[in-house]
Each structure stands twice: as structure tokens, then as C-alpha cells.
Design an enzyme around this catalytic site. Structure first.
Site, short mmCIF file in Angstrom:
data_model
loop_
_atom_site.label_atom_id
_atom_site.label_comp_id
_atom_site.label_asym_id
_atom_site.label_seq_id
_atom_site.Cartn_x
_atom_site.Cartn_y
_atom_site.Cartn_z
N CYS A 1 33.30 51.37 -44.31
CA CYS A 1 32.30 52.39 -43.98
C CYS A 1 32.92 53.80 -44.04
O CYS A 1 33.18 54.29 -45.12
CB CYS A 1 31.67 52.08 -42.63
SG CYS A 1 30.03 52.79 -42.49
N HIS B 1 29.68 46.58 -43.48
CA HIS B 1 30.63 46.03 -42.51
C HIS B 1 30.77 44.52 -42.69
O HIS B 1 30.08 43.75 -42.00
CB HIS B 1 30.16 46.32 -41.09
CG HIS B 1 30.18 47.76 -40.73
ND1 HIS B 1 31.23 48.35 -40.08
CD2 HIS B 1 29.28 48.74 -40.96
CE1 HIS B 1 30.97 49.64 -39.90
NE2 HIS B 1 29.79 49.91 -40.43
N GLU C 1 32.90 42.59 -41.68
CA GLU C 1 33.48 41.92 -40.50
C GLU C 1 32.43 41.22 -39.64
O GLU C 1 32.72 40.25 -38.96
CB GLU C 1 34.28 42.92 -39.65
CG GLU C 1 33.47 44.01 -38.93
CD GLU C 1 33.23 45.26 -39.77
OE1 GLU C 1 33.31 45.17 -41.01
OE2 GLU C 1 32.92 46.32 -39.18
N1 GLN Z 1 30.07 58.23 -40.03
C1 GLN Z 1 29.79 57.53 -41.24
C2 GLN Z 1 28.32 57.45 -41.56
O1 GLN Z 1 27.49 57.65 -40.71
C3 GLN Z 1 30.39 56.14 -41.22
C4 GLN Z 1 29.79 55.23 -40.22
C5 GLN Z 1 30.63 54.02 -39.95
O2 GLN Z 1 31.83 54.00 -40.22
N2 GLN Z 1 30.03 53.00 -39.38
O3 GLN Z 1 27.96 57.22 -42.68
#
Ligand code: GLN
Length: 534
Positions: free
Chosen positions: A384, A510, A512
Site C-alpha cells: 500500500c 493488502h 496479508e
Molecule cells: N496513505 C495511503 C493511501 O491512503 C496508503 C494507505 C495504506 O497504506 N493502507 O492511499
């Protein structure tokens, strides 16, 4: 079979591992062949965990249907090997939101709306609805916090009422307590646990079973005392002592016969739990001789629970290869401030995870570390925000776009290589408005990601973000070897990888959250494989 409800409460202090205990009970019952679901009740007033800092609450776990939930939902999913819904996490915020909506609609016309019966009715309805929807024969309901908390009272009251309504043999109360050891005398002290049982009784609940958390197995004497003062027979007191891996908890509870006592009390047929594969997984991890050192680059590294699902996913994939992950936590802000040096701190690591995150703090430190990882060809996975910063680093140091950035960190950057998702423009409310939940990713044939996911054209991963890699720069990146290996339906990059690298890959989603002990997430398998072969 009539549906059975098992309530798990906690005493003495929070953070006892009630979630793991609940998940372990779930696993035991599921391996006896029953349909099990689990519900987490969080008595705080937030509607969900999405607006809380990980330092307050640990990781925000994301469900398939885009719920931003408590991390215990993650434990349940991993132990039960199932997908749960946002409905499996009930909060005071949600309950009141729905009661107030009903009041405004006129559903309670003419009445004074009160905690009893209106709020407690709503709690019971939500519990029963989730159970019915998910076709559960047994529902485990973990009530967060500690007995005696003001916020928890309506939930305990609802549980008390449910025993009356559902009947004695269809409900069970399990109380998880701490039994501390005095360092001066080496004695296990049961008094705090006794008090917490008394508090529970004052509310109208007599626990049927006690699970005592302690550093070592309960002594006979401690058990005897707990039984006497808590009015719980000795055979219903279980010792949940510290073990190396949380995945061992179901085994120690089974050894003491918790599952058979539950089956007796709930009058359900006994079946011998089948835990063969589970035990095999534990043994692989415990007996692994080879270590892999993984740098964990983040900004909430002081609280390891902030990245819980990633830590667990690394264990699942490591067990698959019979290696042991050794995690080296790196606080990006310390690199940024020059307290530690990017070059030195990565010495001796076999691979790195650039962790998810939000906001400015630590971002530049992460970028400095990413540069080292890329240049030294250390296998790395960006998750992310991790992907987004890999993109920023590449833009600056390879494409020569000096002040490139994500607009999250620098809204005025001349090169917004990561920018706000178009559907996020105009979004004002912060709660539950990110791009959330399971969404398809179209993989590009011939890429590493395509191989790792078993040559599937479309895969599904869970999301939680507001920003995206800016598609305008895709050509520039791929000309220099940083190619897109997965796209969202809207056409922006979801997965990027450095062509020809052993493993240098970032993903917007994600992976995970979908990793399970017996079914590790494909990307984590790919990552550990690369580390192992290095
Ligand atoms: N801050 C980033 C976004 O909003 C990444 C979010 C995250 O790592 N879950 O896109």
C-alpha cells in the site's frame, strides 16, 4: 441443532489475549465438525476502528466486504480459516447509530428510548442476525475490554438476557482472567481474578468456565483457590499459559479438555477434533533451523500489533518453506532524523517489507531505505503506502524527477506520481470512505506477479486507501524497468515490479489479510522464496 452462544468476557486487565482464546475455542469446535462463527464486540463509541491510530488500537483489519475492524477479527479469520463480514464486529457506535436511526424513523413512536430494553434489544438482534446469516451452529461472542468498564455494561446485560431467552444449555459464559506471578515469592496470585468474577456476578453473570492467563501453567493450589472463590468447579478452570506461538493455544486448551467440557455443557455431540495439519504447520515453524532476517520498515514499530496481519502472513509463508522469520523493526523517522543510517541498518537483512501507512511522518526515511533496498538488490515488498513510496523513490532517483512525491505528503509537488483517487475528490467524511474491501486486480501475463498468483488473469485482494499510482507516469516507469503487473478495474496500477529483479514488488492492496496458516498468501510465498534462495 439449536444455535449455541458462547460469550467470552475478560477480567483484571485488557490485552490478555481474549481474542486468541476465542479464536482457539472456535478452531477446536470447528475441528469437531461444527459450523462456527465469531463476533467481536468493541464497547468504544467509534462506529468502527478505521478512524483510530494503530497506537490506540493496533492494526485495523479489513474484511472482504470492506469493514475496518478490530484486529481480533483477523485472529478469527486465521484460526477459523474463513472470511467474516464487517457485521462480525459490533461497536457501541454502530449500535447507537442504528437505534437513533430507528428512533428518528419513528419505530419507537410514543416510547422513551432507553438502554434497557432498546439498546440491549438492538445488541441481541445484531448478534442473532449475524449468526443466522452465516448459518452458524455455534457463535462465539467476545466482549472487548474488561468487566467493570462502563462502556461494556449494556453488552454484558444483553448477554445476561440472552441466557434467559436462549436457555441454559444453549449459552455458555467463559471468563478470561489474568493470574499474575509475584516476582518476590514466585507465587501465582488469584485475588485479582476472584475480584473480577465477583464483579461479573454483580452484573448477573456467573461464569461457567474460567480461562486463566499466566506466564506458566497454573499450580494445583491456584486452581483450587480460583475454584473455591469463583464458584466454578476445578474441572472448568483452564490454564492458558505463555507459549512461543499463538497457534499453540488451541493445543494446550485441547490437552486440558476444554472442547469436551464445552460439548458436555452445551449438550452437543463429542467428535474428536482433527488438528493434524494445524500441528504440522506449528512444527514446521518451530523446528525450522534456517532463519531469514526481514527488515520491517514502518512508523508504528513501537507497537508490533500495528502490523499484526503482516507478521502473521510472514509466519505462514515461512512455515511453508520450513524457515523461521526473524524480524528487524526499523522506525523510518529515526532514519529521516539521522539517528540511524539507512545503509547500516539494512546490513545483514535478507529482505524487507515496506509497511503500509499514512501521512508525512517517516515518509522521507522510508524513501531513503527504499533507495538502499533497490540499489543493493535486497528482495523487497511494498504494501500500500509501501508501493506508493517505492514509486516516489524510483521517480526521484531513476527518472530524475527531483521533487516527485505523493500528494498525501506534498500537495504541491511538481510531479504527483501518486495522487488522490479520482473518486475520493469531494469526500469530506473520514469514516469508512476509503477505497475499501475486496476488489479485482487484472494481472499482466509474463510478469512475476502473474507467475506467483498461479497464472491467473484476475485475482482478488483487500484494499484500504485513498491514493493511487498516477497512471500518467506508467510509460516513463516501464521504460526504465519498473513495470505494472496488475491493474485495477479503473485502470490504475495495483501491482508494480522491477523487471528482472529477484523480488522487488509493490502492491496497492493488502495481501496479508487473506493469509492463513494452512493457506499462505501467494505474494508472501513469493517473497519468502526469493529470500530463501538469496
Ligand atoms: N496513505 C495511503 C493511501 O491512503 C496508503 C494507505 C495504506 O497504506 N493502507 O492511499
Amino acid at each position: 441443532m439449536t444455535r449455541k452462544y458462547i460469550f467470552v468476557t475478560g477480567g483484571v486487565l485488557s490485552g490478555l489475549g481474549k481474542g486468541v482464546t476465542s479464536a482457539s475455542i472456535g478452531l477446536l469446535l470447528k475441528s469437531m465438525g461444527y459450523e462456527v462463527t465469531a463476533i467481536k464486540i468493541d464497547p468504544y463509541v467509534n462506529v468502527d476502528a478505521g478512524t483510530m491510530n494503530p497506537y490506540m488500537h493496533g492494526e485495523v483489519f479489513v474484511t472482504e466486504d470492506g469493514g475496518e475492524t478490530d484486529l481480533d477479527i483477523g485472529h478469527y479469520e486465521r484460526f477459523l480459516s474463513t472470511n467474516l463480514s464487517k457485521k462480525n464486529n459490533i461497536t457501541t457506535g454502530k449500535v447507537y447509530q442504528s437505534v437513533i436511526e430507528k428512533e428518528r424513523r419513528g419505530d419507537y413512536l410514543g416510547q422513551t428510548v432507553q438502554i434497557i430494553p432498546h439498546v440491549t434489544d438492538e445488541i441481541k438482534r445484531e448478534i442473532r442476525d449475524v449468526a443466522a446469516e452465516q448459518g452458524a451452529e455455534i457463535v462465539i461472542i467476545e466482549i472487548g475490554g474488561t468487566v467493570g468498564d462502563i462502556e461494556g455494561l449494556p453488552f454484558l446485560e444483553a448477554a445476561r438476557q440472552m441466557r434467559l431467552e436462549e436457555g441454559l444449555e444453549n449459552t455458555l459464559f467463559i471468563h478470561v482472567v489474568l493470574v499474575p506471578k509475584l516476582s518476590t515469592t514466585g507465587e501465582l496470585k488469584t485475588k485479582p481474578a476472584q475480584h473480577s468474577v465477583q464483579e461479573l456476578r454483580r452484573i448477573g453473570i456467573q461464569p461457567d468456565i474460567l480461562v486463566a492467563r499466566s506466564t506458566e501453567p497454573l499450580t494445583k493450589e491456584a486452581k483450587r483457590k480460583l475454584a473455591l472463590y469463583s464458584n466454578v468447579p476445578e474441572e472448568a478452570i483452564f490454564s492458558n499459559y505463555d507459549v512461543d506461538l499463538i497457534y499453540e493455544v488451541p493445543l494446550i486448551l485441547k490437552e486440558q479438555g476444554l472442547h469436551s467440557l464445552i460439548s458436555k455443557r452445551l449438550k452437543i455431540g463429542y467428535r474428536e477434533p482433527d488438528l493434524g495439519k494445524w500441528i504440522e504447520f506449528i512444527n514446521k515453524l518451530k523446528r525450522a533451523r534456517k532463519h531469514v532476517t526481514i527488515a520491517m520498515i514502518g512508523k508504528y514499530t513501537r507497537l508490533r500489533d500495528s502490523y499484526l496481519s503482516i507478521v502473521e502472513a510472514l509466519k505462514h509463508a515461512s512455515a511453508h518453506f520450513s524457515v523461521k522469520p526473524k524480524l528487524k523493526w526499523i522506525e523510518a523517522e529515526e532514519v529521516e532524523k539521522g539517528i540511524i543510517k539507512a545503509g547500516e541498518v539494512l546490513e545483514g537483512v535478507d529482505g524487507a517489507i515496506v509497511l503500509p501507512g499514512f501521512g508525512v511522518r517517516g515518509a522521507e526515511g522510508k524513501i531513503m531505505l527504499i533507495k538502499e533496498l533497490r540499489e543493493r538488490e535486497i528482495p523487497a515488498m511494498g504494501i500500500c503506502f509501501g508501493l506508493q513510496l517505492m514509486v516516489v523513490e524510483f521517480a526521484r532517483n531513476v527518472l530524475g524527477l527531483e521533487k516527485a512525491n505523493t500528494t498525501e505528503v506534498d500537495p504541491n509537488t511538481p510531479h504527483p506520481v501518486v495522487d488522490l483517487l479520482s473518486m475520493q475528490r469531494g469526500v469530506i467524511y473520514k469514516g469508512g470512505t476509503m477505497r475499501l474491501g475486496t476488489l479485482p486486480i487484472r494481472l499482466v501475463k509474463g510478469t512475476k506477479a502473474y507467475e506467483i498468483y498461479g497464472k491467473k488473469d484476475i485475482i482478488y485482494e483487500r484494499h484500504r486507501h485513498r491514493y493511487q499510482v498516477n497512471p500518467k507516469y506508467i510509460d516513463k516507469f516501464s521504460e526504465c524497468g519498473f513495470i505494472v503487473s496488475g491493474y485495477s478495474e479503473e485502470g490504475f496500477p495495483e501491482i508494480m515490479e522491477l523487471k528482472g529483479s529477484k523480488f522487488y514488488l509493490g502492491i496497492q492492496a493488502h495481501p496479508e489479510f487473506k493469509s492463513r496458516p494452512l493457506q499462505p498468501a501467494p505474494l508472501f510465498i513469493g517473497f519468502i522464496k526469493a529470500l530463501k534462495e538469496r
